[in-house]
Enzyme design. Sequence first.
Site, PDB file in Angstrom:
ATOM      1  N   ASN A 125     -10.245   1.550  12.010  1.00  0.00           N
ATOM      2  CA  ASN A 125      -9.525   0.831  10.955  1.00  0.00           C
ATOM      3  C   ASN A 125      -9.835  -0.636  11.191  1.00  0.00           C
ATOM      4  O   ASN A 125      -9.238  -1.277  12.069  1.00  0.00           O
ATOM      5  CB  ASN A 125      -8.016   1.096  11.023  1.00  0.00           C
ATOM      6  CG  ASN A 125      -7.274   0.418   9.886  1.00  0.00           C
ATOM      7  OD1 ASN A 125      -7.822  -0.424   9.183  1.00  0.00           O
ATOM      8  ND2 ASN A 125      -6.006   0.780   9.710  1.00  0.00           N
TER       9      ASN A 125
ATOM     10  N   HIS B  32      -7.687   3.893   6.639  1.00  0.00           N
ATOM     11  CA  HIS B  32      -6.731   2.873   6.207  1.00  0.00           C
ATOM     12  C   HIS B  32      -5.372   3.530   6.052  1.00  0.00           C
ATOM     13  O   HIS B  32      -5.272   4.602   5.431  1.00  0.00           O
ATOM     14  CB  HIS B  32      -7.160   2.231   4.882  1.00  0.00           C
ATOM     15  CG  HIS B  32      -8.462   1.520   5.014  1.00  0.00           C
ATOM     16  ND1 HIS B  32      -8.582   0.341   5.703  1.00  0.00           N
ATOM     17  CD2 HIS B  32      -9.699   1.873   4.620  1.00  0.00           C
ATOM     18  CE1 HIS B  32      -9.848  -0.021   5.698  1.00  0.00           C
ATOM     19  NE2 HIS B  32     -10.558   0.892   5.061  1.00  0.00           N
TER      20      HIS B  32
ATOM     21  N   ALA C 147      -8.641  -6.091   7.589  1.00  0.00           N
ATOM     22  CA  ALA C 147      -9.225  -6.933   6.541  1.00  0.00           C
ATOM     23  C   ALA C 147     -10.736  -7.132   6.705  1.00  0.00           C
ATOM     24  O   ALA C 147     -11.429  -7.426   5.719  1.00  0.00           O
ATOM     25  CB  ALA C 147      -8.513  -8.279   6.515  1.00  0.00           C
TER      26      ALA C 147
ATOM     27  N   TYR D 175       3.193  -0.353   5.924  1.00  0.00           N
ATOM     28  CA  TYR D 175       2.525   0.210   7.097  1.00  0.00           C
ATOM     29  C   TYR D 175       3.417   1.074   7.994  1.00  0.00           C
ATOM     30  O   TYR D 175       2.939   1.639   8.974  1.00  0.00           O
ATOM     31  CB  TYR D 175       1.897  -0.924   7.924  1.00  0.00           C
ATOM     32  CG  TYR D 175       0.828  -1.676   7.169  1.00  0.00           C
ATOM     33  CD1 TYR D 175      -0.364  -1.063   6.816  1.00  0.00           C
ATOM     34  CD2 TYR D 175       1.022  -3.002   6.780  1.00  0.00           C
ATOM     35  CE1 TYR D 175      -1.342  -1.743   6.108  1.00  0.00           C
ATOM     36  CE2 TYR D 175       0.049  -3.698   6.071  1.00  0.00           C
ATOM     37  CZ  TYR D 175      -1.131  -3.054   5.738  1.00  0.00           C
ATOM     38  OH  TYR D 175      -2.100  -3.724   5.037  1.00  0.00           O
TER      39      TYR D 175
ATOM     40  N   ARG E 296      -3.964  -1.170  -4.237  1.00  0.00           N
ATOM     41  CA  ARG E 296      -3.525  -2.525  -3.889  1.00  0.00           C
ATOM     42  C   ARG E 296      -4.424  -3.565  -4.580  1.00  0.00           C
ATOM     43  O   ARG E 296      -5.079  -3.266  -5.559  1.00  0.00           O
ATOM     44  CB  ARG E 296      -3.497  -2.664  -2.358  1.00  0.00           C
ATOM     45  CG  ARG E 296      -2.538  -1.648  -1.724  1.00  0.00           C
ATOM     46  CD  ARG E 296      -2.496  -1.779  -0.228  1.00  0.00           C
ATOM     47  NE  ARG E 296      -1.940  -3.069   0.175  1.00  0.00           N
ATOM     48  CZ  ARG E 296      -1.992  -3.534   1.423  1.00  0.00           C
ATOM     49  NH1 ARG E 296      -2.549  -2.814   2.380  1.00  0.00           N
ATOM     50  NH2 ARG E 296      -1.475  -4.713   1.721  1.00  0.00           N
TER      51      ARG E 296
ATOM     52  N   GLU F 255     -13.799   5.977   8.815  1.00  0.00           N
ATOM     53  CA  GLU F 255     -12.983   4.815   8.430  1.00  0.00           C
ATOM     54  C   GLU F 255     -11.585   5.278   8.020  1.00  0.00           C
ATOM     55  O   GLU F 255     -11.459   6.240   7.259  1.00  0.00           O
ATOM     56  CB  GLU F 255     -13.669   4.097   7.265  1.00  0.00           C
ATOM     57  CG  GLU F 255     -12.852   2.959   6.686  1.00  0.00           C
ATOM     58  CD  GLU F 255     -13.712   1.994   5.865  1.00  0.00           C
ATOM     59  OE1 GLU F 255     -14.821   1.634   6.314  1.00  0.00           O
ATOM     60  OE2 GLU F 255     -13.274   1.612   4.775  1.00  0.00           O
TER      61      GLU F 255
ATOM     62  N   ARG G 167       5.037  -5.327  11.061  1.00  0.00           N
ATOM     63  CA  ARG G 167       4.345  -5.964   9.943  1.00  0.00           C
ATOM     64  C   ARG G 167       4.579  -5.193   8.638  1.00  0.00           C
ATOM     65  O   ARG G 167       4.322  -3.986   8.600  1.00  0.00           O
ATOM     66  CB  ARG G 167       2.854  -5.931  10.304  1.00  0.00           C
ATOM     67  CG  ARG G 167       1.928  -6.218   9.193  1.00  0.00           C
ATOM     68  CD  ARG G 167       0.497  -5.798   9.533  1.00  0.00           C
ATOM     69  NE  ARG G 167      -0.389  -6.302   8.518  1.00  0.00           N
ATOM     70  CZ  ARG G 167      -1.608  -5.875   8.304  1.00  0.00           C
ATOM     71  NH1 ARG G 167      -2.123  -4.936   9.070  1.00  0.00           N
ATOM     72  NH2 ARG G 167      -2.338  -6.400   7.357  1.00  0.00           N
TER      73      ARG G 167
ATOM     74  N   ASN H 195      -4.562  -7.704  12.992  1.00  0.00           N
ATOM     75  CA  ASN H 195      -3.161  -7.570  12.561  1.00  0.00           C
ATOM     76  C   ASN H 195      -2.576  -6.176  12.795  1.00  0.00           C
ATOM     77  O   ASN H 195      -1.380  -5.972  12.617  1.00  0.00           O
ATOM     78  CB  ASN H 195      -2.987  -7.966  11.077  1.00  0.00           C
ATOM     79  CG  ASN H 195      -3.381  -9.410  10.836  1.00  0.00           C
ATOM     80  OD1 ASN H 195      -2.918 -10.290  11.541  1.00  0.00           O
ATOM     81  ND2 ASN H 195      -4.249  -9.662   9.874  1.00  0.00           N
TER      82      ASN H 195
HETATM   83  C1  DQA Z   1      -5.569  -1.711   6.168  1.00  0.00           C
HETATM   84  C2  DQA Z   1      -5.838  -2.180   4.723  1.00  0.00           C
HETATM   85  C3  DQA Z   1      -6.511  -3.535   4.723  1.00  0.00           C
HETATM   86  O1  DQA Z   1      -6.750  -3.960   3.394  1.00  0.00           O
HETATM   87  C4  DQA Z   1      -5.625  -4.565   5.395  1.00  0.00           C
HETATM   88  O2  DQA Z   1      -6.275  -5.812   5.456  1.00  0.00           O
HETATM   89  C5  DQA Z   1      -5.173  -4.131   6.746  1.00  0.00           C
HETATM   90  C6  DQA Z   1      -4.779  -2.732   6.945  1.00  0.00           C
HETATM   91  C7  DQA Z   1      -4.791  -0.376   6.188  1.00  0.00           C
HETATM   92  O3  DQA Z   1      -4.769   0.240   7.248  1.00  0.00           O
HETATM   93  O4  DQA Z   1      -4.188   0.002   5.194  1.00  0.00           O
HETATM   94  O5  DQA Z   1      -5.034  -4.926   7.661  1.00  0.00           O
HETATM   95  O6  DQA Z   1      -6.820  -1.493   6.808  1.00  0.00           O
END
Ligand code: DQA
Length: 139
Positions: A71, A97, A74, A22, A104, A95, A17, A10
């Site tokens: 990243n 995000h 999910a 985001y 969240r 990692e 999105r 995604n």
């Molecule tokens: C994400 C956070 C995840 O929980 C979510 O499923 C995403 C984006 C972020 O970049 O904040 O797709 O990785």
Amino acid sequence: MKITIINGPNLNLLGKRETDIYGKSSFEDYFKKLTRQFDKVELTYFQSNHEGELLDKLHEIGFSEDGIVLNAGAYTHTSIALADAIAAINTPVIEVHISNVFAREAFRHHSYTAKNCVGSISGLGLKGYELALRYLIDK
Ligand code: DQA
């Protein structure tokens, strides 16, 4: 120095999105900025919506490149296979995000992948990718 940014499911929709969470920038536009900013680094971008393709990419570059910024979207919260792949490779993984996953839903508070990464950045928007790159370069 070779570093690859890997985005999972995604994240190809960034800019379209849930822009309140985001942001409005596409990753392609942001990546152009990063390549200008880090012009001494051989920077590559890979995105896939498929868990197996993310595994294949980690296997492909994880013994030769100097760093990976991941990243996993999910899959962070579901994928033991990605966690195992990060543990299996030699290249250090950071990692990232974009959103603050801890602010969240509860299901986003757990990461299978984080414990096998050098560190994690969450909630700093796209800037998180830049900070992860800076860490890998300075190191
Ligand atoms: C994400 C956070 C995840 O929980 C979510 O499923 C995403 C984006 C972020 O970049 O904040 O797709 O990785």
